[in-house]
Design a protein around this motif. Structure first.
Motif, short mmCIF file in Angstrom:
data_model
loop_
_atom_site.label_atom_id
_atom_site.label_comp_id
_atom_site.label_asym_id
_atom_site.label_seq_id
_atom_site.Cartn_x
_atom_site.Cartn_y
_atom_site.Cartn_z
N SER A 144 2.14 -6.37 -9.65
CA SER A 144 2.12 -5.18 -10.57
C SER A 144 3.06 -4.76 -11.37
O SER A 144 2.80 -4.41 -12.70
N VAL A 150 -1.02 4.25 -13.05
CA VAL A 150 -0.52 5.19 -12.16
C VAL A 150 -0.94 6.49 -12.50
O VAL A 150 -1.14 7.45 -11.88
N ARG A 164 2.54 1.70 -3.30
CA ARG A 164 1.46 2.24 -4.43
C ARG A 164 1.17 3.75 -4.31
O ARG A 164 1.14 4.42 -5.18
N THR A 206 -3.21 -2.16 -12.42
CA THR A 206 -1.89 -1.86 -11.70
C THR A 206 -1.41 -0.58 -11.40
O THR A 206 -1.80 0.17 -12.10
N VAL A 207 -0.44 -0.44 -10.43
CA VAL A 207 0.13 0.89 -10.21
C VAL A 207 1.52 0.55 -9.83
O VAL A 207 1.66 0.04 -8.95
N ASP A 227 -5.20 4.67 2.05
CA ASP A 227 -4.78 3.39 1.20
C ASP A 227 -5.09 2.15 2.11
O ASP A 227 -4.36 1.76 2.73
N MET A 267 1.82 -4.84 -5.02
CA MET A 267 2.81 -3.97 -5.91
C MET A 267 3.80 -4.71 -6.63
O MET A 267 4.07 -4.33 -8.05
N GLY A 301 -9.01 -1.29 -6.98
CA GLY A 301 -7.88 -2.13 -7.57
C GLY A 301 -8.61 -3.37 -8.01
O GLY A 301 -9.07 -4.32 -7.09
N GLU A 339 0.92 -1.18 -0.03
CA GLU A 339 0.06 0.17 0.11
C GLU A 339 0.85 1.22 0.10
O GLU A 339 0.61 2.28 -0.61
#
Length: 353
Positions: free
Chosen positions: A269, A341, A24, A164-165, A88, A266, A134, A21
């Motif tokens: 991602s 993003v 991200r 995704t980020v 988040d 993450m 997400g 988190e």
């Protein structure tokens, strides 16, 4: 007169294990700062979180993750009076109410079913200006009938989805702490703070990397992670890296022949954004077993048990079958998984325009 900067406060889950988190939020904050120079970024972070920090951002340390830090979070909100607060998967209703009482905008980011449901709670939804959901495994995400009904009753929050980020850009090769081989595999569990059967998970990945290297001769880079607390920082068979920035990890993944990775949001991602074939295993966190199953069902990753032999065996299977490796990458591309993003950054910036 110079324009007054808008204050943005990010409040991700954070602690000694698990850091997805936070990363991200870090990626989104960097993308926002790239688009707007009149923003001042602040983070609320557990002091026990061993994570990468951005020198131009401001960090306010807590004794616990924000959800459990109670009044310390409220004091920080009172002191900063943020124009926008982004929570988040963390925080309490009283924190949300305080942001709104002070005139700030409020955003909620979720990537797990129970966190998504929280964003539609009748006591939370009226406070929200934006809910980012997400859904990396859903090619055409949509609100449920119940969620649409709740929005009509308790809105008017805007709700949008992201897949995704990942970092918006990757590091230059010379920013990496090693000279990359021409061909290599990456073994990385994630932040590195989890243990399995009393042993640090990164060391299980290192064992798997050694087995894979011995079987194939392919060079392997093993990333131990910033939260790894063991004493291994080198190896005579594979390359060992203690920790990397998100941009450097992106560069490492982008050039890899394959990845053997933990199933954190993450890290997976970044691997999807890098378009590499991967073996995925759950190393910790309630969301990871489900993600492994979903990626397997979608045909975008090979699942493996959290065991050195199982990980090396799956990596060997992937290495020996180029058609399978191509298929995994093609499936990930075909279902529309991409790096959102920029989308997330722009949606948040709209709240303070």
């Amino acid at each position: 007169m110079p324009q007054e900067k808008s204050k943005l406060l990010f409040v991700p889950v954070s602690g000694p294990v698990g850091s997805g988190e936070y990363y991200r939020c870090l990626n989104i904050a960097r993308a926002m700062a790239r688009r707007r120079d009149n923003v001042e970024m602040h983070f609320l972070l557990s002091r026990h979180a061993e994570v990468e920090r951005e020198s131009r951002f401001h960090y306010h340390l807590l004794e616990k993750t924000p959800t459990l830090a109670g009044t310390a979070v409220e004091r920080c909100i009172d002191r900063l009076q943020p124009d926008l607060a982004v929570f988040d998967c963390s925080g309490r209703k009283r924190h949300f109410r305080r942001v709104k009482q002070l005139g700030g905008k409020l955003a909620w980011i979720s990537n797990r079913p129970h966190k998504r449901r929280r964003g539609f709670h009748p006591q939370v939804l009226p406070l929200l200006d934006l809910h980012l959901i997400g859904e990396s495994c859903e090619p055409d995400p949509a609100l449920t009938r119940i969620e649409r009904g709740l929005l009509k009753l308790f809105g008017p929050a805007r709700v949008d989805f992201f897949t995704t980020v990942a970092p918006e850009s990757v590091a230059d090769p010379d920013e990496l702490p090693l000279e990359l081989p021409e061909q290599y595999a990456v073994f990385a569990s994630g932040g590195g703070g989890y243990e399995h059967l009393g042993r640090p998970v990164p060391e299980l990945f290192l064992d798997a990397a050694r087995r894979f290297h011995e079987a194939t001769g392919l060079e392997v880079v093993t990333v131990m992670g910033p939260q790894y607390r063991g004493g291994i920082n080198s190896d005579n068979r594979v390359h060992v890296v203690e920790a990397l920035s998100t941009a450097a990890l992106g560069r490492l993944l982008a050039g890899a022949r394959l990845g053997v990775l933990g199933a954190g949001f993450m890290l997976s991602s970044q691997a999807l954004a890098a378009r590499i074939p991967m073996v995925l295993t759950a190393v910790g966190g309630r969301d990871q077993p489900g993600r492994v199953k979903e990626f397997d069902a979608m045909g975008i990753a090979l699942p493996a048990a959290l065991d050195a032999e199982a990980l090396s065996h799956k990596a060997l299977e992937l290495s020996n079958d180029p058609a399978l490796a191509r298929q995994l990458v093609e499936h990930a591309s075909s279902v529309g998984i991409c790096n959102d993003v920029a989308k997330c950054a722009e949606l948040l910036l709209e709240l303070i325009d």
